[in-house]
Design a protein around this motif. Sequence first.
Motif, PDB file in Angstrom:
ATOM      1  N   LEU A   1      10.868  -2.209   3.637  1.00 18.62           N
ATOM      2  CA  LEU A   1      10.597  -1.116   4.564  1.00 18.62           C
ATOM      3  C   LEU A   1      11.721  -0.078   4.508  1.00 18.62           C
ATOM      4  O   LEU A   1      11.465   1.127   4.494  1.00 18.62           O
ATOM      5  CB  LEU A   1      10.414  -1.634   5.995  1.00 18.62           C
ATOM      6  CG  LEU A   1      10.104  -0.559   7.042  1.00 18.62           C
ATOM      7  CD1 LEU A   1       8.821   0.196   6.698  1.00 18.62           C
ATOM      8  CD2 LEU A   1      10.005  -1.191   8.422  1.00 18.62           C
ATOM      9  N   THR A   2      12.957  -0.548   4.440  1.00 15.54           N
ATOM     10  CA  THR A   2      14.094   0.357   4.307  1.00 15.54           C
ATOM     11  C   THR A   2      13.946   1.212   3.056  1.00 15.54           C
ATOM     12  O   THR A   2      14.141   2.434   3.090  1.00 15.54           O
ATOM     13  CB  THR A   2      15.416  -0.439   4.235  1.00 15.54           C
ATOM     14  OG1 THR A   2      15.570  -1.184   5.440  1.00 15.54           O
ATOM     15  CG2 THR A   2      16.607   0.482   4.044  1.00 15.54           C
ATOM     16  N   ASN A   3      13.573   0.586   1.952  1.00 12.83           N
ATOM     17  CA  ASN A   3      13.392   1.302   0.692  1.00 12.83           C
ATOM     18  C   ASN A   3      12.265   2.336   0.805  1.00 12.83           C
ATOM     19  O   ASN A   3      12.406   3.471   0.343  1.00 12.83           O
ATOM     20  CB  ASN A   3      13.095   0.319  -0.446  1.00 12.83           C
ATOM     21  CG  ASN A   3      13.009   0.998  -1.785  1.00 12.83           C
ATOM     22  OD1 ASN A   3      13.922   1.700  -2.215  1.00 12.83           O
ATOM     23  ND2 ASN A   3      11.887   0.807  -2.459  1.00 12.83           N
ATOM     24  N   ILE A   4      11.149   1.945   1.416  1.00 12.57           N
ATOM     25  CA  ILE A   4      10.024   2.873   1.575  1.00 12.57           C
ATOM     26  C   ILE A   4      10.459   4.086   2.380  1.00 12.57           C
ATOM     27  O   ILE A   4      10.240   5.228   1.966  1.00 12.57           O
ATOM     28  CB  ILE A   4       8.819   2.167   2.240  1.00 12.57           C
ATOM     29  CG1 ILE A   4       8.230   1.119   1.292  1.00 12.57           C
ATOM     30  CG2 ILE A   4       7.761   3.186   2.650  1.00 12.57           C
ATOM     31  CD1 ILE A   4       7.206   0.206   1.938  1.00 12.57           C
ATOM     32  N   ILE A   5      11.087   3.858   3.527  1.00  9.06           N
ATOM     33  CA  ILE A   5      11.506   4.970   4.387  1.00  9.06           C
ATOM     34  C   ILE A   5      12.468   5.891   3.650  1.00  9.06           C
ATOM     35  O   ILE A   5      12.298   7.108   3.632  1.00  9.06           O
ATOM     36  CB  ILE A   5      12.153   4.440   5.685  1.00  9.06           C
ATOM     37  CG1 ILE A   5      11.124   3.693   6.535  1.00  9.06           C
ATOM     38  CG2 ILE A   5      12.780   5.584   6.479  1.00  9.06           C
ATOM     39  CD1 ILE A   5      11.727   2.886   7.662  1.00  9.06           C
ATOM     40  N   THR A   6      13.473   5.302   3.012  1.00  8.10           N
ATOM     41  CA  THR A   6      14.487   6.084   2.310  1.00  8.10           C
ATOM     42  C   THR A   6      13.895   6.866   1.153  1.00  8.10           C
ATOM     43  O   THR A   6      14.133   8.069   1.007  1.00  8.10           O
ATOM     44  CB  THR A   6      15.620   5.165   1.802  1.00  8.10           C
ATOM     45  OG1 THR A   6      16.154   4.443   2.920  1.00  8.10           O
ATOM     46  CG2 THR A   6      16.719   5.965   1.133  1.00  8.10           C
ATOM     47  N   ARG A  34       0.832  -1.217   0.000  1.00  8.37           N
ATOM     48  CA  ARG A  34       0.000   0.000   0.000  1.00  8.37           C
ATOM     49  C   ARG A  34       0.861   1.260   0.000  1.00  8.37           C
ATOM     50  O   ARG A  34       0.557   2.214  -0.713  1.00  8.37           O
ATOM     51  CB  ARG A  34      -0.940  -0.008   1.200  1.00  8.37           C
ATOM     52  CG  ARG A  34      -2.062  -1.002   1.051  1.00  8.37           C
ATOM     53  CD  ARG A  34      -2.988  -0.985   2.237  1.00  8.37           C
ATOM     54  NE  ARG A  34      -3.990  -2.023   2.089  1.00  8.37           N
ATOM     55  CZ  ARG A  34      -4.566  -2.635   3.105  1.00  8.37           C
ATOM     56  NH1 ARG A  34      -4.255  -2.325   4.339  1.00  8.37           N
ATOM     57  NH2 ARG A  34      -5.469  -3.557   2.891  1.00  8.37           N
ATOM     58  N   TYR A  35       1.933   1.249   0.792  1.00  6.01           N
ATOM     59  CA  TYR A  35       2.811   2.433   0.827  1.00  6.01           C
ATOM     60  C   TYR A  35       3.645   2.554  -0.437  1.00  6.01           C
ATOM     61  O   TYR A  35       3.897   3.660  -0.911  1.00  6.01           O
ATOM     62  CB  TYR A  35       3.680   2.425   2.089  1.00  6.01           C
ATOM     63  CG  TYR A  35       2.860   2.698   3.320  1.00  6.01           C
ATOM     64  CD1 TYR A  35       2.244   3.937   3.497  1.00  6.01           C
ATOM     65  CD2 TYR A  35       2.659   1.722   4.281  1.00  6.01           C
ATOM     66  CE1 TYR A  35       1.458   4.191   4.606  1.00  6.01           C
ATOM     67  CE2 TYR A  35       1.876   1.976   5.393  1.00  6.01           C
ATOM     68  CZ  TYR A  35       1.276   3.213   5.554  1.00  6.01           C
ATOM     69  OH  TYR A  35       0.491   3.471   6.651  1.00  6.01           O
ATOM     70  N   GLU A  36       4.051   1.414  -0.990  1.00  4.92           N
ATOM     71  CA  GLU A  36       4.799   1.454  -2.259  1.00  4.92           C
ATOM     72  C   GLU A  36       3.919   2.032  -3.368  1.00  4.92           C
ATOM     73  O   GLU A  36       4.371   2.847  -4.176  1.00  4.92           O
ATOM     74  CB  GLU A  36       5.298   0.046  -2.617  1.00  4.92           C
ATOM     75  CG  GLU A  36       6.413  -0.407  -1.701  1.00  4.92           C
ATOM     76  CD  GLU A  36       6.632  -1.911  -1.683  1.00  4.92           C
ATOM     77  OE1 GLU A  36       7.722  -2.332  -1.257  1.00  4.92           O
ATOM     78  OE2 GLU A  36       5.719  -2.684  -2.076  1.00  4.92           O
ATOM     79  N   GLU A  37       2.661   1.639  -3.378  1.00  2.97           N
ATOM     80  CA  GLU A  37       1.722   2.164  -4.376  1.00  2.97           C
ATOM     81  C   GLU A  37       1.439   3.645  -4.129  1.00  2.97           C
ATOM     82  O   GLU A  37       1.443   4.452  -5.062  1.00  2.97           O
ATOM     83  CB  GLU A  37       0.425   1.362  -4.325  1.00  2.97           C
ATOM     84  CG  GLU A  37      -0.580   1.760  -5.384  1.00  2.97           C
ATOM     85  CD  GLU A  37      -1.847   0.912  -5.333  1.00  2.97           C
ATOM     86  OE1 GLU A  37      -2.918   1.479  -5.575  1.00  2.97           O
ATOM     87  OE2 GLU A  37      -1.749  -0.294  -5.045  1.00  2.97           O
ATOM     88  N   LEU A  38       1.198   4.016  -2.891  1.00  5.08           N
ATOM     89  CA  LEU A  38       0.896   5.402  -2.532  1.00  5.08           C
ATOM     90  C   LEU A  38       1.995   6.359  -2.992  1.00  5.08           C
ATOM     91  O   LEU A  38       1.716   7.440  -3.506  1.00  5.08           O
ATOM     92  CB  LEU A  38       0.689   5.523  -1.020  1.00  5.08           C
ATOM     93  CG  LEU A  38       0.445   6.923  -0.466  1.00  5.08           C
ATOM     94  CD1 LEU A  38      -0.892   7.481  -0.956  1.00  5.08           C
ATOM     95  CD2 LEU A  38       0.480   6.898   1.059  1.00  5.08           C
ATOM     96  N   VAL A  78       9.438  -2.107  -6.441  1.00  8.05           N
ATOM     97  CA  VAL A  78       9.854  -3.151  -5.510  1.00  8.05           C
ATOM     98  C   VAL A  78      10.969  -3.947  -6.157  1.00  8.05           C
ATOM     99  O   VAL A  78      10.771  -4.598  -7.179  1.00  8.05           O
ATOM    100  CB  VAL A  78       8.678  -4.084  -5.151  1.00  8.05           C
ATOM    101  CG1 VAL A  78       9.124  -5.155  -4.177  1.00  8.05           C
ATOM    102  CG2 VAL A  78       7.520  -3.290  -4.601  1.00  8.05           C
ATOM    103  N   SER A  79      12.162  -3.881  -5.564  1.00  6.08           N
ATOM    104  CA  SER A  79      13.285  -4.619  -6.124  1.00  6.08           C
ATOM    105  C   SER A  79      13.654  -5.833  -5.272  1.00  6.08           C
ATOM    106  O   SER A  79      14.374  -6.712  -5.711  1.00  6.08           O
ATOM    107  CB  SER A  79      14.496  -3.696  -6.265  1.00  6.08           C
ATOM    108  OG  SER A  79      14.840  -3.171  -5.005  1.00  6.08           O
ATOM    109  N   ASP A  80      13.140  -5.872  -4.049  1.00 11.35           N
ATOM    110  CA  ASP A  80      13.440  -6.971  -3.126  1.00 11.35           C
ATOM    111  C   ASP A  80      12.140  -7.305  -2.408  1.00 11.35           C
ATOM    112  O   ASP A  80      11.477  -6.418  -1.880  1.00 11.35           O
ATOM    113  CB  ASP A  80      14.515  -6.519  -2.126  1.00 11.35           C
ATOM    114  CG  ASP A  80      15.076  -7.659  -1.303  1.00 11.35           C
ATOM    115  OD1 ASP A  80      14.328  -8.612  -0.998  1.00 11.35           O
ATOM    116  OD2 ASP A  80      16.263  -7.593  -0.946  1.00 11.35           O
ATOM    117  N   LEU A  81      11.760  -8.564  -2.384  1.00 14.89           N
ATOM    118  CA  LEU A  81      10.489  -8.953  -1.796  1.00 14.89           C
ATOM    119  C   LEU A  81      10.546  -9.190  -0.291  1.00 14.89           C
ATOM    120  O   LEU A  81       9.508  -9.398   0.338  1.00 14.89           O
ATOM    121  CB  LEU A  81       9.941 -10.198  -2.508  1.00 14.89           C
ATOM    122  CG  LEU A  81       9.590  -9.990  -3.984  1.00 14.89           C
ATOM    123  CD1 LEU A  81       9.092 -11.285  -4.591  1.00 14.89           C
ATOM    124  CD2 LEU A  81       8.566  -8.878  -4.159  1.00 14.89           C
TER     125      LEU A  81
END
Length: 195
Positions: free
Chosen positions: A129-134, A111-115, A120-123
């Motif tokens: 989560l690290t990617n989302i935050i960064t 949901r946050y990746e879409e928002l 997504v490069s790593d499942l």
Amino acid sequence: MEERFLPIGIQDFEKLRRGGYVYVDKTEFVYKLARLGTPFFLSRPRRFGKSLLLSTFESLFLGKKELFEGLAIANKEWDWAEYPVLKISFGGDSYPDLESLKSAINLMLSRYEELYGLEVSDLRSAPRLTNIITRVFEKTGKPVVILIDDTTSRFWMPSTRTTRNRTGRSSVLSTARSRNVTSTSAFCSSRESRR
């Protein structure tokens, strides 16, 4: 005098305030905790208001000033800017096995990746989560607020089967704790103090 009702079962600060329900003002404490800018853990018994408190933090960091009119925090120096908020809640299911927990985490992160329009490069949950935050920090230029609520989750119960669940969950929490991004995090569980 205006008729007001007790907010029985209401865990949403905005709904509580807009509905005119009785609210015991805890915003003085919310203000103090929010200004710390460090992760913190809240451990209280069930039905003690942890989810409502997290919802209060969410409204505060989303800059919803109108919800705080007449409360202690309204008289405090606060910028009322909107910050990106990642709210992760484990309260919606019992997670009987590791796969159901992973599925729930995957859905929340998706949901946050879409928002935020993130690839997504790593499942795995921790790198995601690290990617989302960064990436959210890079896109918005604002500190990311992380609120984690798991007050009713059964995966806290000690048993052989749920030990794996704690392991699966720990990667998300350790990522949230270790990111070099200013965040206010609450790791809530009524079961936490019973371990």
